[in-house]
Design an enzyme around this catalytic site. Structure first.
Site, PDB file in Angstrom:
ATOM      1  N   GLU A 157     -77.980  39.866  88.637  1.00 38.12           N
ATOM      2  CA  GLU A 157     -78.860  38.942  87.907  1.00 38.12           C
ATOM      3  C   GLU A 157     -78.976  39.325  86.439  1.00 38.12           C
ATOM      4  O   GLU A 157     -79.006  38.449  85.562  1.00 38.12           O
ATOM      5  CB  GLU A 157     -80.243  38.898  88.567  1.00 38.12           C
ATOM      6  CG  GLU A 157     -80.255  38.443  90.007  1.00 38.12           C
ATOM      7  CD  GLU A 157     -79.596  37.095  90.225  1.00 38.12           C
ATOM      8  OE1 GLU A 157     -79.577  36.270  89.289  1.00 38.12           O
ATOM      9  OE2 GLU A 157     -79.071  36.866  91.337  1.00 38.12           O
ATOM     10  N   HIS A 160     -76.117  38.003  84.587  1.00 41.40           N
ATOM     11  CA  HIS A 160     -76.281  36.586  84.233  1.00 41.40           C
ATOM     12  C   HIS A 160     -76.986  36.456  82.885  1.00 41.40           C
ATOM     13  O   HIS A 160     -76.592  35.644  82.039  1.00 41.40           O
ATOM     14  CB  HIS A 160     -77.104  35.856  85.302  1.00 41.40           C
ATOM     15  CG  HIS A 160     -76.314  35.387  86.480  1.00 41.40           C
ATOM     16  ND1 HIS A 160     -75.157  34.653  86.353  1.00 41.40           N
ATOM     17  CD2 HIS A 160     -76.534  35.518  87.816  1.00 41.40           C
ATOM     18  CE1 HIS A 160     -74.690  34.361  87.568  1.00 41.40           C
ATOM     19  NE2 HIS A 160     -75.497  34.882  88.462  1.00 41.40           N
TER      20      HIS A 160
END
Length: 303
Positions: A157, A160
């Site tokens: 994450e 990202h």
């Protein structure tokens, strides 16, 4: 998956609202909003229509991006963890993991960190910029995966955020929106030519809304394809941050969780549905924002 769904849904609603308001303005003010002239072909002023489509398309997309973090926190009921406040041991550990991996990724501003109360084994990153990002994990993720797997998921994450995926997705969505608005109006003009003159404006208005929603759904195939591509890229980024072993372990842990849930006949459980694990050859895989876990593991190991 929910974050992507909310982003696309908000985007469609914003575009539809703008089109409805524009149609009402043109109807009651006398401003020409048909984009038609006496030129060749269908008599459409393609230049003006394209400019209009670009404005509407990117307004919808960037508005969705601007409120993405706020929407995610409200819809998922995320508890934001204050690093300077009173935190429990596991909450402090999650914040430290996110901050440590964020520094390793070269982020100048630490993302907000949150936990949301859900049985799903999931996590997400969102936000309008690297400076205003959010990384959130579910209670189900913390309860079902070991520490190394959790770190691998968080590293994915954070990757990202570091890759600026939401901004890139917004630009892609803006391009898709532009063509959606452009072709939905052309299609609506064509359809309205086949009805009586007194019904033309009503049919055109309804057709614009219908075609815009239909083309938006088709356009989401393109957005979903990019989303799957960025998942592979985030897996590689997560491997760079946490180590390939932890990233691969995280993916295998997710796969094992799905397998155990299916054995226990829990295929309707939200913990499975939110992961969107689609079988190969399934048409719905075109709309999936995440690739098959087996393929993700295979690509990561071949890296």
């Amino acid at each position: 998956m929910k974050r992507i769904f909310l982003f696309i849904l908000t985007n469609i609603l914003v575009m539809t609202t703008i089109v409805i308001v524009w149609s009402l303005i043109t109807k009651y003010t006398g401003i020409s909003g048909t984009f038609e002239n006496n030129g060749p072909g269908l008599g459409i002023n393609y230049g003006s229509l394209m400019v209009f489509s670009i404005l509407i398309g990117f307004i919808g997309s960037f508005f969705s991006l601007a409120i993405s973090r706020w929407i995610a926190k409200k819809m998922m009921k995320v508890k934001v963890l204050d690093p300077d406040g009173q935190l429990s041991g596991h909450e402090r550990a999650i914040v430290e993991k996110v901050h440590r991996l964020s520094r390793a990724a070269g982020l100048m501003h630490m993302p907000e960190v949150g936990i949301y109360n859900s049985a799903e084994v999931n996590a997400f990153a969102t936000g309008p910029s690297k400076k205003r990002s959010l990384v959130a994990v579910s209670a189900g993720l913390l309860n079902n995966l070991d520490d190394d797997a959790v770190e691998g998921v968080i590293a994915h994450e954070v990757a990202h955020v570091a890759n600026g995926d939401m901004v890139t997705m917004t630009l892609l969505q803006g391009v898709v929106n532009t063509f959606v608005v452009f072709f939905s109006r052309i299609a609506a003009i064509i359809v309205s030519r086949f009805v009586r003159e007194e019904m033309e404006m009503i049919v055109r208005f309804a057709a614009i809304i219908i075609f815009q929603i239909l083309f938006s759904i088709l356009g989401s195939i393109v957005v979903s394809a990019y989303s799957r591509h960025r998942e592979y890229h985030a897996d590689r980024g997560g491997a760079d941050l946490a180590g390939r072993d932890k990233m691969a372990h995280a993916l295998r842990s997710l796969k094992n969780h799905v397998a155990k849930a299916r054995v226990n006949d829990r295929t309707d459980d939200s913990a499975i549905q939110t992961m969107k694990i689609n079988g190969k050859g399934n048409m719905m895989s075109l709309f999936s924002s995440h690739p098959d876990l087996d393929e993700r593991i295979k690509r990561l190991e071949q890296r």
